[in-house]
Design a protein around this motif. Structure first.
Motif, PDB file in Angstrom:
ATOM      1  N   GLU A 263      -0.105 -41.950  88.761  1.00 18.39           N
ATOM      2  CA  GLU A 263       0.307 -42.023  90.151  1.00 18.39           C
ATOM      3  C   GLU A 263       1.398 -43.083  90.321  1.00 18.39           C
ATOM      4  N   ILE A 264       2.419 -42.740  91.089  1.00 19.76           N
ATOM      5  CA  ILE A 264       3.488 -43.685  91.384  1.00 19.76           C
ATOM      6  C   ILE A 264       2.974 -44.708  92.400  1.00 19.76           C
ATOM      7  N   CYS A 265       3.332 -45.973  92.188  1.00 20.66           N
ATOM      8  CA  CYS A 265       2.897 -47.033  93.086  1.00 20.66           C
ATOM      9  C   CYS A 265       4.089 -47.918  93.427  1.00 20.66           C
ATOM     10  N   PHE A 266       4.348 -48.120  94.718  1.00 16.49           N
ATOM     11  CA  PHE A 266       5.458 -48.972  95.129  1.00 16.49           C
ATOM     12  C   PHE A 266       5.161 -49.588  96.485  1.00 16.49           C
ATOM     13  N   SER A 267       5.903 -50.641  96.797  1.00 15.16           N
ATOM     14  CA  SER A 267       5.738 -51.328  98.067  1.00 15.16           C
ATOM     15  C   SER A 267       6.372 -50.515  99.189  1.00 15.16           C
ATOM     16  N   HIS A 268       5.547 -50.106 100.144  1.00 21.50           N
ATOM     17  CA  HIS A 268       6.077 -49.341 101.269  1.00 21.50           C
ATOM     18  C   HIS A 268       7.090 -50.156 102.071  1.00 21.50           C
ATOM     19  N   PRO A 269       6.818 -51.428 102.385  1.00 22.51           N
ATOM     20  CA  PRO A 269       7.824 -52.196 103.147  1.00 22.51           C
ATOM     21  C   PRO A 269       9.172 -52.292 102.437  1.00 22.51           C
ATOM     22  N   GLU A 270       9.157 -52.521 101.113  1.00 24.40           N
ATOM     23  CA  GLU A 270      10.415 -52.618 100.373  1.00 24.40           C
ATOM     24  C   GLU A 270      11.157 -51.279 100.384  1.00 24.40           C
ATOM     25  N   PHE A 271      10.412 -50.199 100.237  1.00 25.98           N
ATOM     26  CA  PHE A 271      11.021 -48.864 100.249  1.00 25.98           C
ATOM     27  C   PHE A 271      11.532 -48.530 101.645  1.00 25.98           C
ATOM     28  N   HIS A 272      10.709 -48.869 102.652  1.00 24.29           N
ATOM     29  CA  HIS A 272      11.031 -48.513 104.035  1.00 24.29           C
ATOM     30  C   HIS A 272      12.264 -49.256 104.532  1.00 24.29           C
ATOM     31  N   LYS A 273      12.362 -50.550 104.206  1.00 26.48           N
ATOM     32  CA  LYS A 273      13.480 -51.323 104.742  1.00 26.48           C
ATOM     33  C   LYS A 273      14.815 -50.849 104.177  1.00 26.48           C
ATOM     34  N   ARG A 274      14.754 -50.220 103.022  1.00 26.13           N
ATOM     35  CA  ARG A 274      15.976 -49.663 102.430  1.00 26.13           C
ATOM     36  C   ARG A 274      16.359 -48.316 103.037  1.00 26.13           C
ATOM     37  N   GLU A 275      15.457 -47.730 103.814  1.00 24.51           N
ATOM     38  CA  GLU A 275      15.593 -46.335 104.236  1.00 24.51           C
ATOM     39  C   GLU A 275      15.993 -45.494 103.012  1.00 24.51           C
ATOM     40  N   ALA A 276      15.215 -45.673 101.963  1.00 24.35           N
ATOM     41  CA  ALA A 276      15.517 -45.027 100.686  1.00 24.35           C
ATOM     42  C   ALA A 276      15.043 -43.576 100.675  1.00 24.35           C
ATOM     43  N   THR A 277      15.596 -42.810  99.752  1.00 22.88           N
ATOM     44  CA  THR A 277      15.213 -41.413  99.560  1.00 22.88           C
ATOM     45  C   THR A 277      14.627 -41.259  98.166  1.00 22.88           C
ATOM     46  N   LEU A 278      13.450 -40.669  98.081  1.00 23.59           N
ATOM     47  CA  LEU A 278      12.790 -40.398  96.806  1.00 23.59           C
ATOM     48  C   LEU A 278      12.706 -38.895  96.616  1.00 23.59           C
ATOM     49  N   MET A 279      13.163 -38.420  95.487  1.00 19.06           N
ATOM     50  CA  MET A 279      13.101 -36.981  95.237  1.00 19.06           C
ATOM     51  C   MET A 279      12.824 -36.719  93.762  1.00 19.06           C
ATOM     52  N   SER A 280      12.210 -35.578  93.499  1.00 15.78           N
ATOM     53  CA  SER A 280      12.013 -35.140  92.121  1.00 15.78           C
ATOM     54  C   SER A 280      13.102 -34.144  91.757  1.00 15.78           C
ATOM     55  N   SER A 281      13.275 -33.965  90.454  1.00 16.90           N
ATOM     56  CA  SER A 281      14.235 -32.985  89.952  1.00 16.90           C
ATOM     57  C   SER A 281      13.553 -32.232  88.829  1.00 16.90           C
ATOM     58  N   ARG A 282      13.266 -30.970  89.068  1.00 16.16           N
ATOM     59  CA  ARG A 282      12.505 -30.174  88.109  1.00 16.16           C
ATOM     60  C   ARG A 282      13.381 -29.077  87.503  1.00 16.16           C
ATOM     61  N   ASN A 283      13.413 -29.037  86.191  1.00 16.90           N
ATOM     62  CA  ASN A 283      14.111 -27.974  85.473  1.00 16.90           C
ATOM     63  C   ASN A 283      15.578 -27.875  85.906  1.00 16.90           C
ATOM     64  N   ALA A 284      16.094 -26.655  86.034  1.00 20.71           N
ATOM     65  CA  ALA A 284      17.493 -26.423  86.400  1.00 20.71           C
ATOM     66  C   ALA A 284      17.640 -24.975  86.843  1.00 20.71           C
ATOM     67  N   THR A 285      18.774 -24.660  87.443  1.00 22.40           N
ATOM     68  CA  THR A 285      19.048 -23.296  87.894  1.00 22.40           C
ATOM     69  C   THR A 285      20.234 -22.733  87.119  1.00 22.40           C
ATOM     70  N   ILE A 286      20.530 -21.483  87.364  1.00 26.42           N
ATOM     71  CA  ILE A 286      21.656 -20.848  86.677  1.00 26.42           C
ATOM     72  C   ILE A 286      22.971 -21.559  87.006  1.00 26.42           C
ATOM     73  N   VAL A 287      23.070 -22.131  88.210  1.00 21.23           N
ATOM     74  CA  VAL A 287      24.269 -22.891  88.577  1.00 21.23           C
ATOM     75  C   VAL A 287      24.482 -24.048  87.608  1.00 21.23           C
ATOM     76  N   ASP A 288      23.399 -24.735  87.256  1.00 21.90           N
ATOM     77  CA  ASP A 288      23.484 -25.871  86.343  1.00 21.90           C
ATOM     78  C   ASP A 288      23.812 -25.408  84.918  1.00 21.90           C
ATOM     79  N   PHE A 289      23.189 -24.319  84.481  1.00 24.29           N
ATOM     80  CA  PHE A 289      23.483 -23.792  83.146  1.00 24.29           C
ATOM     81  C   PHE A 289      24.955 -23.411  83.037  1.00 24.29           C
ATOM     82  N   GLU A 290      25.479 -22.773  84.066  1.00 24.07           N
ATOM     83  CA  GLU A 290      26.880 -22.359  84.026  1.00 24.07           C
ATOM     84  C   GLU A 290      27.809 -23.566  84.038  1.00 24.07           C
ATOM     85  N   GLN A 291      27.449 -24.617  84.765  1.00 21.96           N
ATOM     86  CA  GLN A 291      28.266 -25.830  84.767  1.00 21.96           C
ATOM     87  C   GLN A 291      28.297 -26.454  83.375  1.00 21.96           C
ATOM     88  N   VAL A 292      27.154 -26.469  82.703  1.00 25.26           N
ATOM     89  CA  VAL A 292      27.093 -27.046  81.360  1.00 25.26           C
ATOM     90  C   VAL A 292      27.969 -26.254  80.398  1.00 25.26           C
TER      91      VAL A 292
END
Length: 339
Positions: A263-292
Motif C-alpha cells: 500500500e502506498i503511504c504519504f502525508s496528505h497535508p504535504e500532497f494537498h498543499k502541492r495540489e499534486a496529481t497522482l496517476m498510474s500508467s498501465r501497459n500501453a496502447t497502439i498509439v504508443d507502439f506506433e510512436q516507438v
C-alpha cells in the motif's frame, strides 16, 4: 515444439507442446527473439502481482508471421511484433479507447501463457508491422511503449524538469521519451553503473544516486529550488515510491509506472498543499507502439544499446537466475530462438 514453463517460483522446466492450431481472428507467430523484462524476473522470484503458476513467461517478442486470419495488410513471413495486452473490446475502458487497462485484461506471459516457445498464437488485432526493423529492435518495442505511455500520461511540456526513478529498461525508455518531449531529465537510481549508462549512452541531463544523503538538496540545486514538476516511478519498489512524494514541485504530477504489492503511504497535508496529481500508467496502447516504431526508424532511439546479455533459448533455464543479481550488470537480456 519446445516450451519453457515457470513451474513455480525459482523453477523452470522445458516441455514439449503441440504447435497451436489457427483459430478465427488470430495469428500464429514463429518466435525469433524474446526480451526478458522485470515482470519475468518478478514472476520467477514469486513477487509479481496477479500471477499464477505454472506459466509460460515472455511478452517482449518478435517473430515471423506464419499463419493468420482477419489481419488486413499483413502478409506471410512478415517480421512482426504484437501488443501483448489482450483486451475484451467491450468493457468501459475498451469503449473509451483505454484498451491498456481493460477490465478483463489478459496479459500475455502473465494471465495467459507467453512467448517462451517456438510458436505463439495471438489475436490478429494485436499485430504490429515490422516496418523494416530487425528482430531485436522489434522485441524491444513493447518495453519502450510502456515508457512512452507513461510520458504521454504525464503530458510533459518542453523544458520541464522530469525526475525518473529507476534506471532499468522501463526507466531508461521513459527517460528517452521524456527527452524527446523536450524535458530536462533527471535519473535517480541506487546503481552507479546504471547512472553512468544514463549519462554516457542515453545522454540524460542529470543523475542522482538515491543512496546519497542529500538527494533533496541535489534536486533543489538542479531545478533552481523548484523541484521536478513531473516525477515518474519505474522501480515498483515500495520504499522508492513512498519516498518520491517529497520530490514533487508544487502543482506537480506523479506517475506510477512501476507496480508493487503493498500500500502506498504519504502525508496528505504535504500532497494537498502541492495540489499534486497522482496517476498510474498501465501497459500501453497502439498509439504508443506506433510512436516507438517511428522513433526507432528515425534513429532518435536505439534500443540495441540496452542489450547487455544475449543467450539462446536452451540457455535460459541455467542463466535466468543470474539476471536477478545486479552484479551481473544486466540491463536487458535477449533470448534467440535460433541457435
Amino acid at each position: 515444439m519446445q516450451t519453457l514453463v515457470c513451474v513455480e517460483p525459482g523453477k523452470f522446466s522445458y516441455v514439449g507442446r503441440e504447435k497451436p492450431v489457427l483459430k478465427p481472428d488470430h495469428a500464429i507467430i514463429k518466435v525469433k527473439k524474446i526480451g526478458i523484462c522485470g515482470t519475468d524476473l518478478h514472476a520467477f522470484e514469486g513477487t509479481q502481482p496477479y500471477f499464477n503458476y505454472p506459466r509460460v513467461l515472455g511478452h517482449e517478442l518478435s517473430g515471423e508471421l506464419v499463419e493468420f486470419d482477419n489481419a488486413p495488410g499483413f502478409y506471410t513471413n512478415e517480421k512482426v511484433t504484437f501488443i501483448p495486452y489482450f483486451n475484451c473490446g467491450h468493457c468501459i475502458a475498451c469503449r473509451m479507447g483505454n484498451t491498456n487497462c481493460c477490465v478483463n485484461m489478459q496479459v500475455c506471459g502473465v494471465h495467459v501463457d507467453g512467448g517462451m516457445t517456438e510458436y505463439l498464437m495471438v489475436p490478429s488485432h494485436t499485430l504490429i508491422h515490422g516496418e523494416g526493423l530487425g528482430f531485436e529492435e522489434l522485441a524491444l518495442v513493447e518495453p519502450l511503449a510502456i515508457g512512452a505511455h507513461g510520458v504521454r500520461r504525464a503530458a510533459i511540456a518542453p523544458d520541464e524538469y522530469v525526475l525518473v526513478i529507476g534506471a532499468g529498461p522501463i526507466g531508461l525508455g521513459t527517460m528517452e521519451f521524456a527527452r524527446i518531449a523536450g524535458a530536462k531529465v533527471i535519473a535517480l537510481d541506487v546503481n552507479e553503473g546504471r547512472l553512468n549508462f544514463c549519462r554516457d549512452v542515453i545522454k540524460v541531463d542529470y543523475t542522482v544516486n538515491a543512496l546519497s544523503d542529500d538527494v533533496l538538496q541535489q534536486l533543489k540545486e538542479i531545478t533552481n529550488g523548484d523541484m521536478p514538476t513531473v516525477v515518474i516511478d519505474a522501480t515498483g519498489n515500495l520504499k522508492a515510491i513512498n519516498n518520491a512524494f517529497q520530490y514533487m514541485a508544487h502543482g506537480g504530477r506523479y506517475v506510477l509506472i512501476g507496480l508493487q504489492k503493498g500500500e502506498i503511504c504519504f502525508s496528505h497535508p504535504e500532497f494537498h498543499k502541492r495540489e499534486a496529481t497522482l496517476m498510474s500508467s498501465r501497459n500501453a496502447t497502439i498509439v504508443d507502439f506506433e510512436q516507438v516504431v517511428r522513433s526507432i526508424k528515425k534513429g532518435v532511439i536505439n534500443p540495441l544499446n540496452y542489450i547487455t546479455h544475449r543467450v539462446t533459448f536452451d540457455q535460459v533455464e541455467q542463466d535466468f537466475e543470474s539476471w536477478l543479481n545486479p552484479k551481473t550488470g544486466v540491463i536487458k537480456a535477449m533470448v534467440s530462438m535460433d541457435k
